[in-house]
Design an enzyme around this catalytic site. Sequence first.
Site, PDB file in Angstrom:
ATOM      1  N   HIS A   1      -9.353   0.849   5.299  1.00  0.00           N
ATOM      2  CA  HIS A   1      -8.032   1.053   5.893  1.00  0.00           C
ATOM      3  C   HIS A   1      -8.169   1.965   7.107  1.00  0.00           C
ATOM      4  O   HIS A   1      -8.971   2.901   7.108  1.00  0.00           O
ATOM      5  CB  HIS A   1      -7.067   1.666   4.868  1.00  0.00           C
ATOM      6  CG  HIS A   1      -5.658   1.649   5.365  1.00  0.00           C
ATOM      7  ND1 HIS A   1      -5.176   2.602   6.237  1.00  0.00           N
ATOM      8  CD2 HIS A   1      -4.662   0.765   5.171  1.00  0.00           C
ATOM      9  CE1 HIS A   1      -3.920   2.300   6.536  1.00  0.00           C
ATOM     10  NE2 HIS A   1      -3.581   1.195   5.906  1.00  0.00           N
TER      11      HIS A   1
ATOM     12  N   GLY B   1       2.948   2.133  10.819  1.00  0.00           N
ATOM     13  CA  GLY B   1       3.879   3.251  10.668  1.00  0.00           C
ATOM     14  C   GLY B   1       4.625   3.599  11.942  1.00  0.00           C
ATOM     15  O   GLY B   1       5.242   4.659  12.035  1.00  0.00           O
TER      16      GLY B   1
ATOM     17  N   LYS C   1       0.054   4.254  -0.111  1.00  0.00           N
ATOM     18  CA  LYS C   1      -0.590   5.403   0.556  1.00  0.00           C
ATOM     19  C   LYS C   1      -0.445   6.648  -0.321  1.00  0.00           C
ATOM     20  O   LYS C   1      -0.433   6.530  -1.545  1.00  0.00           O
ATOM     21  CB  LYS C   1      -0.028   5.581   1.968  1.00  0.00           C
ATOM     22  CG  LYS C   1      -0.112   4.263   2.768  1.00  0.00           C
ATOM     23  CD  LYS C   1       0.115   4.417   4.233  1.00  0.00           C
ATOM     24  CE  LYS C   1      -0.022   3.056   4.923  1.00  0.00           C
ATOM     25  NZ  LYS C   1       0.105   3.132   6.357  1.00  0.00           N
TER      26      LYS C   1
ATOM     27  N   SER D   1       3.963  -2.228  10.117  1.00  0.00           N
ATOM     28  CA  SER D   1       5.429  -2.233  10.240  1.00  0.00           C
ATOM     29  C   SER D   1       6.081  -3.546   9.786  1.00  0.00           C
ATOM     30  O   SER D   1       7.059  -3.996  10.393  1.00  0.00           O
ATOM     31  CB  SER D   1       5.848  -1.883  11.674  1.00  0.00           C
ATOM     32  OG  SER D   1       5.376  -0.590  12.014  1.00  0.00           O
TER      33      SER D   1
ATOM     34  N   GLU E   1      -4.828  -5.242  10.620  1.00  0.00           N
ATOM     35  CA  GLU E   1      -3.793  -4.229  10.843  1.00  0.00           C
ATOM     36  C   GLU E   1      -4.053  -3.546  12.180  1.00  0.00           C
ATOM     37  O   GLU E   1      -4.866  -2.606  12.257  1.00  0.00           O
ATOM     38  CB  GLU E   1      -3.813  -3.177   9.726  1.00  0.00           C
ATOM     39  CG  GLU E   1      -3.545  -3.721   8.342  1.00  0.00           C
ATOM     40  CD  GLU E   1      -3.021  -2.633   7.401  1.00  0.00           C
ATOM     41  OE1 GLU E   1      -1.904  -2.803   6.903  1.00  0.00           O
ATOM     42  OE2 GLU E   1      -3.718  -1.628   7.182  1.00  0.00           O
TER      43      GLU E   1
ATOM     44  N   ASN F   1       0.864  -1.187   0.000  1.00  0.00           N
ATOM     45  CA  ASN F   1       0.000   0.000   0.000  1.00  0.00           C
ATOM     46  C   ASN F   1       0.894   1.229   0.000  1.00  0.00           C
ATOM     47  O   ASN F   1       1.518   1.540   1.012  1.00  0.00           O
ATOM     48  CB  ASN F   1      -0.896  -0.056   1.256  1.00  0.00           C
ATOM     49  CG  ASN F   1      -1.718   1.204   1.430  1.00  0.00           C
ATOM     50  OD1 ASN F   1      -1.790   2.052   0.535  1.00  0.00           O
ATOM     51  ND2 ASN F   1      -2.344   1.339   2.598  1.00  0.00           N
TER      52      ASN F   1
ATOM     53  N   GLU G   1      -6.538   4.348   8.178  1.00  0.00           N
ATOM     54  CA  GLU G   1      -6.370   5.790   7.949  1.00  0.00           C
ATOM     55  C   GLU G   1      -7.654   6.403   7.407  1.00  0.00           C
ATOM     56  O   GLU G   1      -7.927   7.584   7.639  1.00  0.00           O
ATOM     57  CB  GLU G   1      -5.164   6.031   7.026  1.00  0.00           C
ATOM     58  CG  GLU G   1      -3.863   5.850   7.796  1.00  0.00           C
ATOM     59  CD  GLU G   1      -2.727   5.232   7.005  1.00  0.00           C
ATOM     60  OE1 GLU G   1      -2.741   5.277   5.768  1.00  0.00           O
ATOM     61  OE2 GLU G   1      -1.804   4.686   7.653  1.00  0.00           O
TER      62      GLU G   1
HETATM   63  P1  13P Z   1       3.364   0.342   7.635  1.00  0.00           P
HETATM   64  O1  13P Z   1       3.890  -0.913   6.992  1.00  0.00           O
HETATM   65  O2  13P Z   1       4.048   1.581   7.136  1.00  0.00           O
HETATM   66  O3  13P Z   1       3.273   0.234   9.115  1.00  0.00           O
HETATM   67  O4  13P Z   1       1.842   0.511   7.115  1.00  0.00           O
HETATM   68  C1  13P Z   1       0.977  -0.574   7.220  1.00  0.00           C
HETATM   69  C2  13P Z   1      -0.262  -0.256   6.486  1.00  0.00           C
HETATM   70  O5  13P Z   1      -1.037   0.587   6.905  1.00  0.00           O
HETATM   71  C3  13P Z   1      -0.507  -0.956   5.216  1.00  0.00           C
HETATM   72  O6  13P Z   1      -1.804  -0.740   4.767  1.00  0.00           O
END
Ligand code: 13P
Length: 251
Positions: free
Chosen positions: A96, A174, A11, A214, A168, A9, A98
Site C-alpha cells: 500500500h 484520501g 487503515k 477516493s 491506486e 481498507n 502508505e
Molecule cells: P481513500 O478511498 O480514502 O482515498 O483511500 C484509498 C486507499 O488508500 C485504499 O487502500
Amino acid sequence: MRRKVIAGNWKMNLDHRQGETLARELLGGLNGRKPSVEIIIIPPFTTLPSVLGVVGGTIIGCGAQDLWYEDKGAFTGEISGPMLKSLGCDYVLVGHSERRHIRGEDSELLSRKLRAALRAGLIPIFCVGELLPEREKGKAETVVVEQLRQVLGGLEKEEISRVIIAYEPVWAIGTGKTATPEDASQMHGVIRNFLEELFGSPVSAAAVILYGGSVKPENASRLLAAADVDGALVGGASLQASSFLGIVFPS
Ligand code: 13P
C-alpha cells in the site's frame, strides 16, 4: 467473466468494538441480498478477531493490512502470514502506498512479503501507483510497470493467478480527487498488457485489477463500469456501512 471485488481498507481506524459494530452493520445491511461483487473488509490487526467473529463463514471476506516476510521468529512487533491465516484471514494488502511512502517499504521487501503471503495461502492484494509529479512528467505508466516488474516478475503462473492487483494513484488517495474512468481504464490496460507479456493471455485475461483512490458511492458506478476495472479498493468510504454498501449496491 472476471469476478468483481469491492474491498474496504479501514487503515488505522476503528478499535475492536467499533470494528465489530461496523461488521454487524454491514452484514445487517446486506439483509439477505446477494451482491454481484465479492466483498472484502480489511481492518487493523487488533480489530481482526472481533470482525472475524462476525463475518467468518459469511459472504464477507476478511484481510489484513500488512504481514512480515518470515513465518515466525525474533521479529518484535511483526505479524506473520500463518498467524493471519490461522485467524481466518484470506487476504492481505502488500505495498500500500502508505507503507511505501510513510514506512519506506521498497520493492525488495514487498517482494518478500508477497511471497510470504502466497506461501501462507493468503491472497495478496498488491498495490501500485504513481505520485503526482510522476504523472505530471508523463511517467505514470513507467513507474507502475516497474513496481509490478520488481515484485511480480519471477512468480510462477500458479502464483500470479492468486494475486489481486490494486492500482491506486497516490495523488487520489484520501484527497477527494479520483482518476477519471478513462485514466483508470488506460492504466488497468497497461497492467493487463504487462501481465500478458510476462505470464501469457490466460493469466492476464483472468487477473482481477482494482482501482483505489477516493472511491465513493457517487463515483463508483462509472469507475467500475470502465474497461479493465474489476472493482475497487476503498478507504474512507469503507468506514461507514451506508457508504460502503452504497458502493457494493450502486443505485
Ligand atoms: P481513500 O478511498 O480514502 O482515498 O483511500 C484509498 C486507499 O488508500 C485504499 O487502500
